[in-house]
Design an enzyme around this catalytic site. Structure first.
Site, PDB file in Angstrom:
ATOM      1  N   LYS A 133      10.130  -3.683  -9.941  1.00 34.03           N
ATOM      2  CA  LYS A 133      11.011  -3.835  -8.785  1.00 34.03           C
ATOM      3  C   LYS A 133      12.481  -3.866  -9.199  1.00 34.03           C
ATOM      4  O   LYS A 133      13.351  -3.410  -8.457  1.00 34.03           O
ATOM      5  CB  LYS A 133      10.633  -5.098  -8.009  1.00 34.03           C
ATOM      6  CG  LYS A 133       9.330  -4.974  -7.254  1.00 34.03           C
ATOM      7  CD  LYS A 133       8.981  -6.266  -6.538  1.00 34.03           C
ATOM      8  CE  LYS A 133       7.847  -6.061  -5.548  1.00 34.03           C
ATOM      9  NZ  LYS A 133       6.642  -5.500  -6.129  1.00 34.03           N
ATOM     10  N   LYS A 175      10.534 -12.660  -6.175  1.00 30.78           N
ATOM     11  CA  LYS A 175       9.456 -11.672  -6.245  1.00 30.78           C
ATOM     12  C   LYS A 175       9.067 -11.415  -7.695  1.00 30.78           C
ATOM     13  O   LYS A 175       9.931 -11.346  -8.576  1.00 30.78           O
ATOM     14  CB  LYS A 175       9.898 -10.322  -5.645  1.00 30.78           C
ATOM     15  CG  LYS A 175      10.061 -10.289  -4.147  1.00 30.78           C
ATOM     16  CD  LYS A 175      10.433  -8.865  -3.735  1.00 30.78           C
ATOM     17  CE  LYS A 175      10.557  -8.712  -2.244  1.00 30.78           C
ATOM     18  NZ  LYS A 175      10.901  -7.310  -1.879  1.00 30.78           N
ATOM     19  N   GLY A 181       1.322  -6.882  -2.703  1.00 25.50           N
ATOM     20  CA  GLY A 181       0.333  -7.593  -1.895  1.00 25.50           C
ATOM     21  C   GLY A 181       0.701  -9.029  -1.598  1.00 25.50           C
ATOM     22  O   GLY A 181      -0.164  -9.848  -1.290  1.00 25.50           O
ATOM     23  N   GLY A 182       1.990  -9.372  -1.685  1.00 27.92           N
ATOM     24  CA  GLY A 182       2.415 -10.735  -1.393  1.00 27.92           C
ATOM     25  C   GLY A 182       2.220 -11.699  -2.540  1.00 27.92           C
ATOM     26  O   GLY A 182       2.549 -12.882  -2.421  1.00 27.92           O
ATOM     27  N   HIS A 225       9.497  -5.153   8.748  1.00 27.81           N
ATOM     28  CA  HIS A 225       9.032  -4.432   7.560  1.00 27.81           C
ATOM     29  C   HIS A 225       8.666  -3.024   8.023  1.00 27.81           C
ATOM     30  O   HIS A 225       7.657  -2.827   8.684  1.00 27.81           O
ATOM     31  CB  HIS A 225       7.810  -5.152   6.977  1.00 27.81           C
ATOM     32  CG  HIS A 225       7.251  -4.500   5.750  1.00 27.81           C
ATOM     33  ND1 HIS A 225       7.124  -5.155   4.554  1.00 27.81           N
ATOM     34  CD2 HIS A 225       6.791  -3.242   5.524  1.00 27.81           C
ATOM     35  CE1 HIS A 225       6.601  -4.340   3.656  1.00 27.81           C
ATOM     36  NE2 HIS A 225       6.386  -3.171   4.227  1.00 27.81           N
ATOM     37  N   HIS A 252       3.004 -13.178   3.220  1.00 32.09           N
ATOM     38  CA  HIS A 252       3.656 -11.935   2.794  1.00 32.09           C
ATOM     39  C   HIS A 252       2.655 -10.782   2.657  1.00 32.09           C
ATOM     40  O   HIS A 252       2.935  -9.802   1.973  1.00 32.09           O
ATOM     41  CB  HIS A 252       4.415 -12.134   1.485  1.00 32.09           C
ATOM     42  CG  HIS A 252       5.374 -13.271   1.507  1.00 32.09           C
ATOM     43  ND1 HIS A 252       6.524 -13.259   2.263  1.00 32.09           N
ATOM     44  CD2 HIS A 252       5.348 -14.488   0.891  1.00 32.09           C
ATOM     45  CE1 HIS A 252       7.169 -14.400   2.102  1.00 32.09           C
ATOM     46  NE2 HIS A 252       6.475 -15.158   1.284  1.00 32.09           N
ATOM     47  N   GLU A 292       9.172   1.246   0.961  1.00 31.77           N
ATOM     48  CA  GLU A 292       9.254   0.121   1.892  1.00 31.77           C
ATOM     49  C   GLU A 292      10.697  -0.322   2.082  1.00 31.77           C
ATOM     50  O   GLU A 292      11.451  -0.452   1.113  1.00 31.77           O
ATOM     51  CB  GLU A 292       8.396  -1.038   1.381  1.00 31.77           C
ATOM     52  CG  GLU A 292       6.918  -0.668   1.241  1.00 31.77           C
ATOM     53  CD  GLU A 292       6.037  -1.877   1.015  1.00 31.77           C
ATOM     54  OE1 GLU A 292       6.568  -2.970   0.724  1.00 31.77           O
ATOM     55  OE2 GLU A 292       4.808  -1.739   1.136  1.00 31.77           O
ATOM     56  N   ARG A 310       1.037   4.530  -4.788  1.00 33.00           N
ATOM     57  CA  ARG A 310      -0.399   4.689  -4.549  1.00 33.00           C
ATOM     58  C   ARG A 310      -0.628   4.931  -3.064  1.00 33.00           C
ATOM     59  O   ARG A 310       0.303   4.883  -2.258  1.00 33.00           O
ATOM     60  CB  ARG A 310      -1.145   3.424  -4.968  1.00 33.00           C
ATOM     61  CG  ARG A 310      -0.576   2.159  -4.285  1.00 33.00           C
ATOM     62  CD  ARG A 310      -1.395   0.937  -4.553  1.00 33.00           C
ATOM     63  NE  ARG A 310      -0.714  -0.299  -4.182  1.00 33.00           N
ATOM     64  CZ  ARG A 310      -0.645  -0.782  -2.957  1.00 33.00           C
ATOM     65  NH1 ARG A 310      -1.187  -0.118  -1.950  1.00 33.00           N
ATOM     66  NH2 ARG A 310      -0.009  -1.918  -2.707  1.00 33.00           N
TER      67      ARG A 310
END
Length: 686
Positions: A133, A175, A181-182, A225, A252, A292, A310
Site C-alpha cells: 500500500k 493499515k 479484507g479489513g 467506498h 472494514h 479502490e 485479483r
C-alpha cells in the site's frame, strides 16, 4: 493520456499459451465459480482441498482433486510448493488463484513462472508494486493520481509512527502495508489510544500477511467506498468496466455491493474510470484488477486507496451490468488473446446488488459462526425482468469450518432499475433459508429496506449510524410464538412416531384433555416466555402468550409441511428443529425461536459462565495476554486477545477481582468453551 478506445485496439505479438486444464488454488464458492466457466469453455479443472473438505462442493465439481494437508490454511491452501507440484503432476498448464490465499502473493506468481505454469493474474512485478500500500501510493502520486494524506514511510519505529500520526491528525486510519479484507486495519480517535491500536493492527498483519509494516492515512469520516473494475491484456490494452459502491461494511469488510454506484454523474464516472486505467497501466498491469477510491461526500473529492491485484469477491455485480464473464476474460487474457472490445463498446445495463451471506451473529458484534448447515434453501427468480444468482460453495449438510472466512454464499440480483433491484433483493433474502448456525440474512433485509440505503448515498458509517434499526433483535410477535408452539408439538409428534425423538415428548397423542406449556427465550436478554397450548378438539387449539389468546386450527401437523390457521390467517411453513432452536421457514423469511440459551458471546463482558469464568466460544488461537495470575482487574478490562475465523477479539474481565487459573499464553490453541481464566471476586466486608 491516449484515448482509451485507442488502447483497446492495440495488438502486438504475444506468445500464446495453450490452456486446456486449470488448477484452482482455492476453495468454496470462488473455486466453484471458476470451475463453471472453465467447463463452459471446454477446459478441465483440478481442485485442491484440505483434509476437512475432501467431500466439499468445489471438489465434487472439478474433474480431478488432490489433497493438500490439514485444515489450517498455512498447512493447505498456502502451500505454494505443494500446489505447483500438484499442477505439474496433473498436467495443468495454468493456475487460477481465486481471491485470498495466494491470489496476491508475488512469490507464488514468480514460482508459477519459474515452473512453466501460467499464473492467471498480473505479473509478479505488478503484485509487488500494488500489493504494498505504501509503494502503490508513491506510484500513484507519480502518475498524478490523488492519494489520501498520510504517512507511507519505511521507518516503522514506535516513536516515528506516533510522531507521524500526531502530524496527520485524528481520527486516522492504520493499515497493514500488505493488508486486505479489513485485516490489520484500525481507526484511531486520539493520540492516547494510538499505541494500543497500532499493536492490534500489527498483530493482525503478522497473522494474516506475515508482515507487520503499517501505513497511516487521514480518516475521512463521511466517505463512500467506490471502486473501479479494470481489465488489461498483454497487448497493452486497458479498459474500465465501470464502478461499484461498497460502502456498507462491518469491521472494514464489505457486506453489500452494487453497480453502478448510485448518484455518480457520467462525467465523474468517466473521470474515475480513466484514472483507474491510468493507475493500472502505471505498473504494466495484466488481467482483472480493482482500483479502490475513498470518496469524500462533503467535498466530492476522491482519493486512491489501493489496488486489488485479483478478481474481487463482488465481481458478479459488474458481470450483471456489462453482460461479461470476467473469469472467461481472465483465462483468455492469460492465453495471450487481446481484449475483444474497446471502451466505447462497453455500456451499463440495469442495476445489480450483491449481498454476502455470512455465518455470523449481527446481534453479537457480528460474531462469526461455524458448524453444520442443517438445511439450505436458495431463492429462485419469481418476477420477469429480474435475475437472481447465488454463488456458493456450500450445500445442506456441509460444515462451515472455523479455519476460514465465514462467508457461505453471495446472493446477486439484477433488474432494470435500482428500485426494482432493491425489491428483488428483499424478496430473495426472504426466501433464503439457512438452518444450523446463525447468519446475517435478517440484518441484510433490514439494510436493503432501510430508508437511508434506499436513497443510494450511504457512507461507510451506515451500520454504526443505524445500529438501533439494524442490530437489535426484534421480539417475536405473539402470533409467531403461537406458531412456534404448534411447530414444537408437531416436531415432537413426528419424532415419537419415528421412534428416535430428539426431544423429551410429554405426550403420545393429542386428546381433548391435552394442555401444554412451551417455553421460548426471546429478546436481547433471552428472557423465557411461556406459551400455553390447550386442545379444544383434535385440530383446534387456543394458544395464549404475552397476554394474547389466539385461535389455532390445524390442517397438517407434518413438520415438513405444517399448515395452520392463526386467528383466520393461514400459514404454510417448513419446520427445522435442533436441540437449541426451532426454525420456521415461511414465505417471508425464517423465524428462529430459541429453546435453550445460544452459544456464549465472544469478546463481550457477558462472555462468562457462573463463577466469573472467561471461556472461548469457539476454537482459536490466543494472540496476546494482558494479565497474569494474581493481578487485580476491573470489570471490562482486557484479559486476552483471541483470533478465530479471521477475526481478532478481546476477551474481557466479567467482574472486578483477582485473576486465577490463567494457563494459556500467546500462541496457545484453545477449544470452544474451554475455560481460559477465572476472576475471583473480592468479598465485601460486613
Amino acid at each position: 493520456m491516449k484515448g482509451l478506445s485507442n488502447y483497446a485496439r492495440q495488438a502486438r505479438w504475444v506468445q500464446s499459451v495453450a490452456i486446456d486444464k486449470i488448477l484452482i488454488a482455492n476453495r468454496g464458492e470462488i473455486s466453484c465459480r471458476v470451475t463453471e466457466t472453465a467447463r463452459k469453455m471446454g477446459i478441465k479443472t483440478v481442485a485442491v482441498h484440505c483434509d476437512a473438505e475432501s467431500n466439499g462442493k468445489h471438489v465434487g465439481m472439478a474433474d480431478e482433486a488432490y489433497r493438500l494437508g490439514p485444515p489450517p490454511a498455512s498447512s493447505s491452501y498456502l502451500q505454494s510448493e505443494k500446489i505447483i507440484e500438484v499442477a505439474k503432476m496433473s498436467g495443468a498448464q495454468a493456475i487460477h488463484p481465486g481471491y485470498g490465499f495466494l491470489s496476491e502473493n508475488a512469490g507464488f506468481a514468480k514460482l508459477c513462472e519459474e515452473n512453466g505454469v501460467e499464473f492467471i493474474g498480473p505479473p509478479a512485478s505488478a503484485i509487488i508494486s500494488m500489493g504494498s500500500k505504501s509503494e502503490s501510493k508513491l506510484i500513484m502520486e507519480a502518475a498524478s493520481v490523488s492519494c489520501v494524506p498520510g504517512y507511507h514511510g519505511e521507518d516503522q519505529s514506535d516513536e516515528t509512527l506516533q510522531k507521524e500520526a500526531d502530524k496527520v491528525g485524528y481520527p486516522l486510519l492504520i493499515k497493514a502495508v500488505l493488508g486486505g479484507g479489513g485485516k490489520g486495519m484500525r481507526v484511531v480517535q486520539s493520540s492516547k489510544e494510538f499505541k494500543e491500536e497500532l499493536d492490534g493492527a500489527r498483530r493482525e498483519a503478522i497473522a494474516f500477511f506475515k508482515d507487520d509494516r503499517v501505513l497511516m492515512e487521514r480518516y475521512i469520516e463521511r466517505s463512500r467506498h467506490v471502486e473501479v473494475q479494470v481489465f488489461c491484456d498483454k497487448h497493452g490494452n486497458g479498459v474500465y468496466l465501470f464502478e461499484r459502491d461498497c460502502s456498507v461494511q462491518r469491521r472494514h469488510q464489505k457486506v453489500l455491493e452494487e453497480a453502478p454506484a448510485p448518484g455518480l454523474t457520467e462525467e465523474l464516472r468517466k473521470e474515475m474510470g480513466e484514472t483507474a486505467v491510468r493507475a493500472a497501466q502505471a505498473v504494466s498491469y495484466v488481467g482483472a484488477g480493482t482500483v479502490e477510491f475513498i470518496f469524500d461526500v462533503d467535498t466530492n473529492e476522491y482519493f486512491f486507496m489501493e489496488m486489488n491485484t485479483r478478481l474481487q469477491v463482488e465481481h458478479p455485480v459488474t458481470e450483471m451490468i456489462t453482460g461479461l464473464d470476467l473469469v472467461r476474460l481472465q483465462i483468455n487474457v492469460a492465453r495471450g488473446l487481446a481484449l475483444p472490445f474497446s471502451q466505447e463498446d462497453l455500456k451499463i445495463t440495469g442495476h445489480a446488488i450483491e449481498a454476502r451471506i455470512y455465518a455470523e451473529d449481527p446481534y453479537n458484534n457480528f460474531l462469526p459462526g461455524s458448524g453444520k448447515l442443517e438445511y439450505v434453501h436458495i431463492p429462485v427468480t419469481q418476477k420477469e425482468g429480474t435475475t437472481i444468482r447465488v454463488d456458493s460453495g456450500f450445500r445442506s449438510g456441509d460444515d462451515v469450518l472455523v479455519h476460514y472466512d465465514p462467508m457461505i454464499a453471495k446472493l446477486i440480483v439484477h433488474a432494470d432499475t435500482r428500485e426494482d433491484a432493491l425489491a428483488a433483493m428483499d424478496q430473495a433474502l426472504s426466501q433464503y433459508h439457512i438452518v444450523g448456525i446463525p447468519t446475517n440474512i435478517e440484518f441484510l433485509r433490514k439494510s436493503v429496506t432501510h430508508p437511508d440505503f434506499a436513497t443510494g448515498c450511504v457512507t461507510t458509517s451506515f451500520i454504526k449510524e443505524n445500529e438501533e434499526d439494524l442490530l437489535v433483535r426484534a421480539e417475536p410477535a405473539s402470533q409467531q410464538l403461537a406458531l412456534g408452539a404448534v411447530a414444537q408439538i408437531a416436531c415432537e409428534l413426528a419424532a415419537n412416531k419415528a421412534g428416535a425423538p430428539p426431544f423429551e415428548p410429554s405426550f403420545f397423542r393429542l386428546n381433548l384433555n391435552y394442555a401444554r406449556t412451551v417455553t421460548f427465550l426471546t429478546g436481547k436478554d433471552m428472557k423465557p416466555v411461556d406459551v400455553e397450548v390447550e386442545a379444544l378438539s383434535k385440530d383446534r387449539f387456543t394458544v395464549t402468550c404475552n397476554g394474547h389468546t389466539h385461535a389455532v386450527n390445524v390442517m397438517s401437523l407434518d413438520p415438513a409441511a405444517l399448515i395452520v390457521s392463526i386467528d383466520g390467517a393461514r400459514h404454510a411453513i417448513r419446520v427445522i428443529a435442533t436441540q437449541e432452536s426451532l426454525s420456521l421457514l415461511t414465505n417471508n423469511g425464517t423465524i428462529t425461536l430459541f429453546k435453550d440459551a445460544p452459544s456464549a458471546t465472544f469478546g463481550d463482558i457477558a462472555n462468562i459462565s457462573a463463577g466469573g469464568l472467561i471461556q472461548a466460544p469457539m476454537p482459536g488461537k490466543i494472540t496476546k495476554v494482558f494479565a497474569s495470575n494474581g493481578d487485580h482487574v476491573n470489570m471490562g478490562d482486557d484479559i486476552l486477545v483471541m483470533e478465530a475465523m479471521k477475526m481478532e477479539q478481546k476477551l474481557k474481565a466479567p467482574a472486578t477481582g483477582i485473576v486465577e487459573g490463567l494457563t494459556v499464553k500467546a500462541g496457545s490453541m484453545v477449544n470452544g468453551h474451554q475455560t481460559l481464566a477465572m476472576i475471583k471476586t473480592e468479598e465485601k466486608e460486613e
